[in-house]
Write a protein that holds these residues in place. Structure first.
Motif, PDB file in Angstrom:
ATOM      1  N   CYS A 205      93.565   2.465   8.408  1.00  0.00           N
ATOM      2  CA  CYS A 205      93.525   3.736   6.484  1.00  0.00           C
ATOM      3  C   CYS A 205      92.452   2.989   5.908  1.00  0.00           C
ATOM      4  CB  CYS A 205      95.256   2.845   6.399  1.00  0.00           C
ATOM      5  SG  CYS A 205      96.871   3.532   7.546  1.00  0.00           S
ATOM      6  N   ILE A 206      92.386   1.574   6.269  1.00  0.00           N
ATOM      7  CA  ILE A 206      90.805   0.845   4.726  1.00  0.00           C
ATOM      8  C   ILE A 206      89.995   0.508   6.070  1.00  0.00           C
ATOM      9  CG2 ILE A 206      93.058  -0.420   4.031  1.00  0.00           C
ATOM     10  CD1 ILE A 206      92.437  -2.977   5.472  1.00  0.00           C
ATOM     11  N   TRP A 207      89.667   1.097   7.278  1.00  0.00           N
ATOM     12  CA  TRP A 207      88.125   1.162   8.200  1.00  0.00           C
ATOM     13  C   TRP A 207      86.843   1.186   6.610  1.00  0.00           C
ATOM     14  CZ3 TRP A 207      84.390   4.277   7.729  1.00  0.00           C
ATOM     15  CH2 TRP A 207      84.529   5.678   7.039  1.00  0.00           C
ATOM     16  N   PRO A 208      86.895   1.973   5.864  1.00  0.00           N
ATOM     17  CA  PRO A 208      85.704   1.924   5.145  1.00  0.00           C
ATOM     18  C   PRO A 208      85.358   0.389   4.269  1.00  0.00           C
ATOM     19  CG  PRO A 208      87.127   3.621   4.023  1.00  0.00           C
ATOM     20  CD  PRO A 208      87.899   2.944   4.850  1.00  0.00           C
ATOM     21  N   SER A 209      86.815  -0.226   4.537  1.00  0.00           N
ATOM     22  CA  SER A 209      86.620  -1.469   3.240  1.00  0.00           C
ATOM     23  C   SER A 209      85.927  -2.251   4.847  1.00  0.00           C
ATOM     24  CB  SER A 209      87.920  -2.093   2.864  1.00  0.00           C
ATOM     25  OG  SER A 209      88.002  -1.557   1.453  1.00  0.00           O
ATOM     26  N   ILE A 210      86.893  -2.377   5.790  1.00  0.00           N
ATOM     27  CA  ILE A 210      86.829  -3.245   6.650  1.00  0.00           C
ATOM     28  C   ILE A 210      84.949  -3.344   7.771  1.00  0.00           C
ATOM     29  CG2 ILE A 210      86.932  -3.857   9.135  1.00  0.00           C
ATOM     30  CD1 ILE A 210      90.169  -2.738   8.669  1.00  0.00           C
ATOM     31  N   VAL A 211      84.601  -2.305   7.718  1.00  0.00           N
ATOM     32  CA  VAL A 211      83.386  -1.287   8.066  1.00  0.00           C
ATOM     33  C   VAL A 211      82.574  -2.163   7.344  1.00  0.00           C
ATOM     34  CG1 VAL A 211      81.309  -0.061   9.004  1.00  0.00           C
ATOM     35  CG2 VAL A 211      83.390   0.544  10.074  1.00  0.00           C
ATOM     36  N   GLN A 212      82.246  -2.171   6.117  1.00  0.00           N
ATOM     37  CA  GLN A 212      81.552  -2.350   4.702  1.00  0.00           C
ATOM     38  C   GLN A 212      81.481  -3.787   4.708  1.00  0.00           C
ATOM     39  OE1 GLN A 212      83.141  -0.820   1.006  1.00  0.00           O
ATOM     40  NE2 GLN A 212      81.210  -1.804  -0.189  1.00  0.00           N
ATOM     41  N   PHE A 213      82.769  -4.072   4.846  1.00  0.00           N
ATOM     42  CA  PHE A 213      82.852  -6.300   5.052  1.00  0.00           C
ATOM     43  C   PHE A 213      82.193  -6.598   6.047  1.00  0.00           C
ATOM     44  CE2 PHE A 213      85.231 -10.362   4.657  1.00  0.00           C
ATOM     45  CZ  PHE A 213      85.272 -10.688   3.125  1.00  0.00           C
ATOM     46  N   MET A 270      86.733   2.858  -5.339  1.00  0.00           N
ATOM     47  CA  MET A 270      86.368   3.657  -3.640  1.00  0.00           C
ATOM     48  C   MET A 270      87.225   4.272  -2.955  1.00  0.00           C
ATOM     49  SD  MET A 270      84.737   1.532  -0.476  1.00  0.00           S
ATOM     50  CE  MET A 270      86.120   0.457   0.449  1.00  0.00           C
ATOM     51  N   THR A 271      87.307   5.568  -2.420  1.00  0.00           N
ATOM     52  CA  THR A 271      88.303   6.091  -2.205  1.00  0.00           C
ATOM     53  C   THR A 271      87.841   6.703  -0.962  1.00  0.00           C
ATOM     54  OG1 THR A 271      87.595   8.359  -3.629  1.00  0.00           O
ATOM     55  CG2 THR A 271      89.241   6.762  -4.456  1.00  0.00           C
ATOM     56  N   LYS A 276      82.622   6.507   2.917  1.00  0.00           N
ATOM     57  CA  LYS A 276      81.317   6.706   3.220  1.00  0.00           C
ATOM     58  C   LYS A 276      80.163   6.484   2.491  1.00  0.00           C
ATOM     59  CE  LYS A 276      80.314  11.863   2.452  1.00  0.00           C
ATOM     60  NZ  LYS A 276      80.458  13.035   3.561  1.00  0.00           N
ATOM     61  N   TRP A 277      79.686   6.636   1.231  1.00  0.00           N
ATOM     62  CA  TRP A 277      78.813   6.326   0.391  1.00  0.00           C
ATOM     63  C   TRP A 277      78.569   4.619   0.082  1.00  0.00           C
ATOM     64  CZ3 TRP A 277      75.648   9.913   1.002  1.00  0.00           C
ATOM     65  CH2 TRP A 277      76.193  11.468   0.774  1.00  0.00           C
ATOM     66  N   PHE A 278      79.651   4.231   0.000  1.00  0.00           N
ATOM     67  CA  PHE A 278      79.961   2.820   0.103  1.00  0.00           C
ATOM     68  C   PHE A 278      79.539   1.928   1.327  1.00  0.00           C
ATOM     69  CE2 PHE A 278      82.043   4.031  -3.192  1.00  0.00           C
ATOM     70  CZ  PHE A 278      82.287   2.768  -4.984  1.00  0.00           C
ATOM     71  N   VAL A 279      79.828   2.864   2.479  1.00  0.00           N
ATOM     72  CA  VAL A 279      79.188   2.195   3.985  1.00  0.00           C
ATOM     73  C   VAL A 279      78.276   2.127   3.504  1.00  0.00           C
ATOM     74  CG1 VAL A 279      80.038   1.935   5.946  1.00  0.00           C
ATOM     75  CG2 VAL A 279      81.776   2.605   4.354  1.00  0.00           C
ATOM     76  N   LEU A 280      77.414   3.629   3.213  1.00  0.00           N
ATOM     77  CA  LEU A 280      76.136   2.954   3.343  1.00  0.00           C
ATOM     78  C   LEU A 280      75.768   2.332   2.697  1.00  0.00           C
ATOM     79  CD1 LEU A 280      73.354   5.062   4.862  1.00  0.00           C
ATOM     80  CD2 LEU A 280      73.702   6.537   2.757  1.00  0.00           C
ATOM     81  N   ALA A 281      76.158   2.125   1.709  1.00  0.00           N
ATOM     82  CA  ALA A 281      75.318   1.418   0.473  1.00  0.00           C
ATOM     83  C   ALA A 281      75.214  -0.299   0.999  1.00  0.00           C
ATOM     84  CB  ALA A 281      76.045   1.934  -0.900  1.00  0.00           C
ATOM     85  N   SER A 282      75.765  -0.416   1.918  1.00  0.00           N
ATOM     86  CA  SER A 282      76.176  -1.570   2.203  1.00  0.00           C
ATOM     87  C   SER A 282      74.823  -1.972   3.172  1.00  0.00           C
ATOM     88  CB  SER A 282      77.625  -2.366   2.397  1.00  0.00           C
ATOM     89  OG  SER A 282      78.549  -2.198   1.865  1.00  0.00           O
ATOM     90  N   SER A 328      77.751  -8.982  -3.004  1.00  0.00           N
ATOM     91  CA  SER A 328      79.145  -9.525  -3.837  1.00  0.00           C
ATOM     92  C   SER A 328      79.773  -8.056  -4.874  1.00  0.00           C
ATOM     93  CB  SER A 328      78.931 -10.215  -5.336  1.00  0.00           C
ATOM     94  OG  SER A 328      80.147 -10.889  -6.179  1.00  0.00           O
ATOM     95  N   ILE A 329      78.851  -7.319  -5.255  1.00  0.00           N
ATOM     96  CA  ILE A 329      79.169  -6.403  -5.634  1.00  0.00           C
ATOM     97  C   ILE A 329      80.560  -5.529  -4.821  1.00  0.00           C
ATOM     98  CG2 ILE A 329      79.194  -4.112  -6.745  1.00  0.00           C
ATOM     99  CD1 ILE A 329      77.064  -5.832  -9.035  1.00  0.00           C
ATOM    100  N   LEU A 330      79.594  -5.334  -3.691  1.00  0.00           N
ATOM    101  CA  LEU A 330      79.935  -4.089  -2.657  1.00  0.00           C
ATOM    102  C   LEU A 330      80.722  -5.090  -1.760  1.00  0.00           C
ATOM    103  CD1 LEU A 330      76.368  -3.231  -1.367  1.00  0.00           C
ATOM    104  CD2 LEU A 330      77.944  -1.496  -2.405  1.00  0.00           C
ATOM    105  N   ILE A 331      81.143  -6.303  -1.695  1.00  0.00           N
ATOM    106  CA  ILE A 331      82.653  -6.920  -0.846  1.00  0.00           C
ATOM    107  C   ILE A 331      83.392  -7.063  -2.756  1.00  0.00           C
ATOM    108  CG2 ILE A 331      83.734  -8.886  -0.969  1.00  0.00           C
ATOM    109  CD1 ILE A 331      80.729  -9.825   0.537  1.00  0.00           C
ATOM    110  N   GLY A 332      83.483  -6.797  -3.211  1.00  0.00           N
ATOM    111  CA  GLY A 332      84.665  -6.295  -4.808  1.00  0.00           C
ATOM    112  C   GLY A 332      85.616  -5.601  -4.742  1.00  0.00           C
ATOM    113  N   ILE A 333      84.827  -4.961  -4.945  1.00  0.00           N
ATOM    114  CA  ILE A 333      84.688  -3.405  -4.244  1.00  0.00           C
ATOM    115  C   ILE A 333      85.739  -3.224  -3.025  1.00  0.00           C
ATOM    116  CG2 ILE A 333      84.352  -0.649  -3.675  1.00  0.00           C
ATOM    117  CD1 ILE A 333      81.389  -1.713  -5.714  1.00  0.00           C
ATOM    118  N   CYS A 334      85.232  -2.929  -2.273  1.00  0.00           N
ATOM    119  CA  CYS A 334      85.820  -2.963  -0.630  1.00  0.00           C
ATOM    120  C   CYS A 334      87.594  -3.873  -0.535  1.00  0.00           C
ATOM    121  CB  CYS A 334      84.809  -3.478   1.132  1.00  0.00           C
ATOM    122  SG  CYS A 334      84.914  -4.760   0.669  1.00  0.00           S
TER     123      CYS A 334
END
Length: 378
Positions: A205-213, A270-271, A276-282, A328-334
């Motif tokens: 359910c939260i795979w984008p946050s996990i991948v990004q982190f 992030m929704t 996918k754009w946040f994962v790419l940004a990371s 830090s911004i990306l981690i905070g968002i995810c």
């Protein structure tokens, strides 16, 4: 580092590091890796069988004992048994890390029960704790006459803070607000062990946050051993800034301030649609900044294989600020977006955060051998 110095030199010198000094952080990360991975996997499945509050109190008490032990070792002469001292420190830090895993996973479950706003307060607290630690280190450098007295001041103050934290944790149970959100932990212990299938579903359910982190944490694991070696380009000129303050200020204080700024500005934006754009940004953030540290001024015992293309202090400072702030911004968002990804389902949010924390420890364990490897590649 002073404890593992070349004893033929009166003072610690980054250009005459011993192998123990160069590989200290890497060795510790490898030694801690396997216990942390095992404990995190077991905790993900069975940690709810133990009462939440005793878990938090016991791990905080272990931290108190560890800090008292480290304070005692500061004043003990270990010059004649440096390797044995390294083994002892590795054991102590492994115990602290395992306790930290249990504490963090317990805290994750606790935070999931509070409104999302309090998760951000937790991020602020994490940033402020790092800031306090770095400022305390700088103050210790300023008022201490030698490495032993500086370390003693630092660990005495650190021990006092940890003990105060333990006392406040004991007192928290008397707060009606705290008891309301925590609820009855006895009900948790009566639940059957978590099935990995359930945890996997929550994780998906939260795979984008996990991948990004994992991308951002993995990059940090690859570069941490290198940044610990970087010194000022003017080291050795007798200037206190270059001799004493450059490393703690630039390598630790500046990233911590940038980290606090990033956590403050991060929003749960992030929704599922834009994830996918946040994962790419990371990914782009890691590819852009992580390789640059390998070209900074990090002296080694042998001749470097990678040329120093970024030798100036301003270059390293700029890289550090931009890297720490963006990551830090990306981690905070995810992190803050987990609740949105689970559509407000508290149980899925709790399990999803648990999965993310567990995978983080597994990632740290798997990537720990990269520490000495990256130093060797220099």
């Amino acid at each position: 580092m002073y404890k593992f110095r070349n004893t033929t030199y009166d003072n610690w010198d980054p250009y005459h590091r011993t192998p123990l000094q160069i590989y200290y952080h890497s060795v510790l990360s490898i030694v801690k890796a396997v216990p942390m991975m095992i404990v995190s996997l077991l905790a993900a499945k069975y940690i709810h069988k133990l009462h939440l509050r005793p878990r938090l109190l016991c791990t905080t008490f272990i931290a108190c004992v560890v800090f008292v032990s480290l304070t005692i070792f500061v004043v003990i002469d270990t010059d004649d048994w440096q390797f044995m001292f390294l083994v002892i420190i590795a054991i102590i830090m492994t115990v602290l890390s395992v306790a930290g895993v249990i504490y963090r996973l317990s805290q994750t479950r606790l935070l999931a029960r509070f409104p999302i706003l309090y998760m951000k307060f937790d991020m602020y607290g994490s940033g402020c704790s790092s800031l306090f630690s770095i400022l305390l280190q700088i103050v210790s450098l300023s008022i201490g006459n030698d490495p032993i007295s500086r370390a003693f001041i630092f660990f005495v103050c650190g021990t006092a803070v940890v003990i105060l934290t333990f006392i406040l944790a004991l007192a928290s149970d008397h707060l009606q607000f705290y008891r309301y959100y925590v609820g009855n932990s006895l009900e948790d212990t009566q639940q059957p062990p978590k099935k990995f299938k359930e945890l996997i579903r929550s994780g998906l359910c939260i795979w984008p946050s996990i991948v990004q982190f994992l991308i951002l944490i993995g990059a940090w694991m690859c570069t941490a051993s290198v940044t610990n070696l970087i010194v000022s380009e003017h080291y050795g000129n007798g200037n206190p800034w270059n001799e004493k303050y450059f490393v703690p200020v630039v390598s630790f204080l500046v990233p911590t301030l940038a980290d606090c700024f990033g956590k403050y500005t991060a929003k749960p934006i992030m929704t599922r649609k834009n994830a996918k754009w946040f994962v790419l940004a990371s990914f782009l953030q890691v590819v852009t900044f992580s390789p640059l540290y390998f070209f900074c001024n990090a002296p080694t015992v042998t001749e470097r294989q990678i040329p120093i293309l970024l030798p100036h202090d301003w270059q390293y400072i700029t890289i550090t600020i931009l890297d720490a702030t963006s990551s830090s911004i990306l981690i905070g968002i995810c992190t803050l977006s987990v609740s949105r990804l689970t559509e407000g389902d508290k149980q899925k949010t709790e399990d999803g955060l648990l999965v993310m924390s567990t995978l983080t420890y597994i990632c740290v364990g798997i990537l720990s051998p990269l520490g000495p490897l990256t130093v060797k590649l220099l």
